[in-house]
Design a protein around this motif. Structure first.
Motif, PDB file in Angstrom:
ATOM      1  N   ILE A  84     -60.849 -31.980  28.284  1.00 13.26           N
ATOM      2  CA  ILE A  84     -62.171 -32.512  27.562  1.00 13.26           C
ATOM      3  C   ILE A  84     -62.235 -33.335  26.456  1.00 13.26           C
ATOM      4  CG2 ILE A  84     -64.404 -30.441  26.787  1.00 13.26           C
ATOM      5  CD1 ILE A  84     -63.456 -28.370  28.557  1.00 13.26           C
ATOM      6  N   SER A  85     -61.587 -33.211  25.427  1.00 15.58           N
ATOM      7  CA  SER A  85     -61.341 -33.832  24.516  1.00 15.58           C
ATOM      8  C   SER A  85     -61.175 -35.115  24.674  1.00 15.58           C
ATOM      9  CB  SER A  85     -60.423 -32.647  23.391  1.00 15.58           C
ATOM     10  OG  SER A  85     -58.969 -33.165  24.037  1.00 15.58           O
ATOM     11  N   ILE A  86     -59.990 -35.937  25.949  1.00 22.22           N
ATOM     12  CA  ILE A  86     -60.145 -36.737  26.265  1.00 22.22           C
ATOM     13  C   ILE A  86     -61.231 -37.520  26.785  1.00 22.22           C
ATOM     14  CG2 ILE A  86     -59.055 -37.753  28.151  1.00 22.22           C
ATOM     15  CD1 ILE A  86     -56.601 -36.492  27.372  1.00 22.22           C
ATOM     16  N   HIS A  89     -52.396 -38.096  18.175  1.00 19.84           N
ATOM     17  CA  HIS A  89     -52.451 -36.842  18.419  1.00 19.84           C
ATOM     18  C   HIS A  89     -51.710 -36.141  19.674  1.00 19.84           C
ATOM     19  CE1 HIS A  89     -56.222 -36.233  19.810  1.00 19.84           C
ATOM     20  NE2 HIS A  89     -55.911 -36.029  20.521  1.00 19.84           N
ATOM     21  N   THR A  90     -52.168 -36.863  21.057  1.00 23.07           N
ATOM     22  CA  THR A  90     -51.558 -36.017  22.134  1.00 23.07           C
ATOM     23  C   THR A  90     -50.443 -35.887  22.084  1.00 23.07           C
ATOM     24  OG1 THR A  90     -52.091 -37.520  23.123  1.00 23.07           O
ATOM     25  CG2 THR A  90     -53.764 -36.743  23.516  1.00 23.07           C
ATOM     26  N   PRO A 112     -58.731 -27.677  28.058  1.00 21.87           N
ATOM     27  CA  PRO A 112     -59.539 -28.175  26.860  1.00 21.87           C
ATOM     28  C   PRO A 112     -58.889 -29.987  26.382  1.00 21.87           C
ATOM     29  CG  PRO A 112     -58.426 -25.788  26.492  1.00 21.87           C
ATOM     30  CD  PRO A 112     -58.066 -26.743  27.659  1.00 21.87           C
ATOM     31  N   LEU A 113     -57.218 -30.260  26.998  1.00 19.10           N
ATOM     32  CA  LEU A 113     -56.625 -31.406  26.372  1.00 19.10           C
ATOM     33  C   LEU A 113     -57.811 -32.437  27.480  1.00 19.10           C
ATOM     34  CD1 LEU A 113     -54.664 -32.899  25.010  1.00 19.10           C
ATOM     35  CD2 LEU A 113     -53.542 -33.311  27.081  1.00 19.10           C
ATOM     36  N   LEU A 135     -64.320 -36.222  25.974  1.00 16.43           N
ATOM     37  CA  LEU A 135     -65.352 -36.455  24.785  1.00 16.43           C
ATOM     38  C   LEU A 135     -64.844 -38.048  23.888  1.00 16.43           C
ATOM     39  CD1 LEU A 135     -66.278 -32.696  24.057  1.00 16.43           C
ATOM     40  CD2 LEU A 135     -67.632 -34.460  24.907  1.00 16.43           C
ATOM     41  N   ALA A 136     -63.945 -37.499  23.360  1.00 18.16           N
ATOM     42  CA  ALA A 136     -62.860 -38.632  22.782  1.00 18.16           C
ATOM     43  C   ALA A 136     -63.649 -39.749  23.651  1.00 18.16           C
ATOM     44  CB  ALA A 136     -61.669 -38.988  22.320  1.00 18.16           C
ATOM     45  N   MET A 180     -55.520 -40.965  20.266  1.00 24.99           N
ATOM     46  CA  MET A 180     -54.963 -39.806  21.465  1.00 24.99           C
ATOM     47  C   MET A 180     -53.397 -39.720  21.029  1.00 24.99           C
ATOM     48  SD  MET A 180     -57.172 -38.951  23.360  1.00 24.99           S
ATOM     49  CE  MET A 180     -58.521 -39.199  23.667  1.00 24.99           C
ATOM     50  N   THR A 233     -48.609 -31.665  22.345  1.00 28.64           N
ATOM     51  CA  THR A 233     -49.574 -31.508  23.225  1.00 28.64           C
ATOM     52  C   THR A 233     -47.997 -31.960  24.563  1.00 28.64           C
ATOM     53  OG1 THR A 233     -51.508 -31.347  22.631  1.00 28.64           O
ATOM     54  CG2 THR A 233     -51.387 -30.741  25.382  1.00 28.64           C
TER      55      THR A 233
END
Length: 173
Positions: free
Chosen positions: A83-85, A139-140, A80-81, A87-88, A137, A143
């Protein structure tokens, strides 16, 4: 599994979920306005404690090794990380001048490697500083902390499992 009353029962401990909900509320209120809940960022600490609880609980199960546990947990984070990266970054490239993308792209790479918290610590002026707020990024960092906790817990579990039980117990006390 249905019980005698027909209700579905579960062995899941729901208390951490309630605490997690409170932590989310703290964080959301803090980000909405630090004057509403000045110490709301402590919700992140609550999340870390709950994560440690679940990690420890997961490592106690006998049906898999620490290595298989680590692979399963990391894959649940990294897919998921990633994929989100992706897309961002696509959105960022489409809407932002290229010279502004570099810090975010570097943080994204650090996030995939599980070290964005360390990268941000070295390359920014603080979580709420202007240079950090423009980093898509930021917020990462959380994680990356979770990935590092997984690695430490699994390494510790592996080391303790190789020691005689009396020594491992003495170390953990």
């Amino acid at each position: 599994m249905p019980s005698e009353t027909g209700r579905i029962t579960s062995k899941r401990d729901c208390a951490p979920d309630g605490i997690r909900g409170i932590a989310i509320l703290f964080i959301v209120l803090y980000h909405a306005s630090s004057q509403i809940l000045p110490y709301g960022y402590h919700g992140v600490s609550i999340f870390l404690v709950i994560s440690g609880y679940y990690i420890f609980k997961g490592l106690q199960k006998q049906d898999y090794t620490a290595w298989s546990y680590l692979k399963r947990r990391i894959s649940r984070i990294l897919i998921p990380l990633a994929i989100s990266i992706i897309l961002a970054l696509i959105l960022l490239i489409a809407t932002t001048p290229l010279d502004c993308i570099t810090p975010t792209a570097k943080t994204a790479l650090a996030a995939i490697l599980g070290i964005s918290n360390l990268y941000l610590e070295q390359n920014s002026n603080g979580y709420f500083a202007a240079d950090t707020l423009s980093n898509g990024m930021i917020h990462t960092w959380y994680t990356s902390v979770i990935i590092q906790i997984y690695l430490l817990f699994v390494a510790g579990h592996f080391i303790l499992s190789k020691l005689p039980k009396s020594i491992a117990i003495a170390i953990t006390i």
